[in-house]
Motif scaffolding. Structure first.
Motif: not given
Length: 92
Positions: A57-66
């Motif tokens: 992302x523009x600031x950091x990251x998105x972590x999706x678990x599943x």
């Protein structure tokens, strides 16, 4: 300095009634139950496995678990994640 600019942009967006995600280049994350996740305004995919997806992302990251996570409808501005989403983590 950066927070001052961000504050000005937020006030401007409020005055002009423009959504803040557009003015401030923020991601828009829409979740439909735990089966679909739409991420708009992303910067790319960092890692992809059936149990974890990391999106820049523009600031950091998105972590999706599943489980059984798949990427559908990949476009420049949006990603659709399908499967069973068990966890979302926004790392700055």
């Amino acid at each position: 300095m950066q927070s001052r600019k961000r504050g000005r942009l937020q006030r401007l967006a409020g005055l002009l009634e423009i959504p803040q995600d557009i003015v401030m280049d923020l991601p828009r994350i829409t979740m439909l139950g735990n089966k679909q996740l739409l991420i708009e305004n992303h910067k790319g995919i960092i890692e992809y496995t059936p149990s974890m997806i990391r999106i820049k992302l523009n600031q950091g990251e998105l972590v999706i678990g599943g489980t059984d996570l798949t990427l559908g409808n990949l476009q420049i501005e949006q990603i659709l994640v399908e499967g069973t989403v068990g966890e979302l983590k926004y790392d700055v």
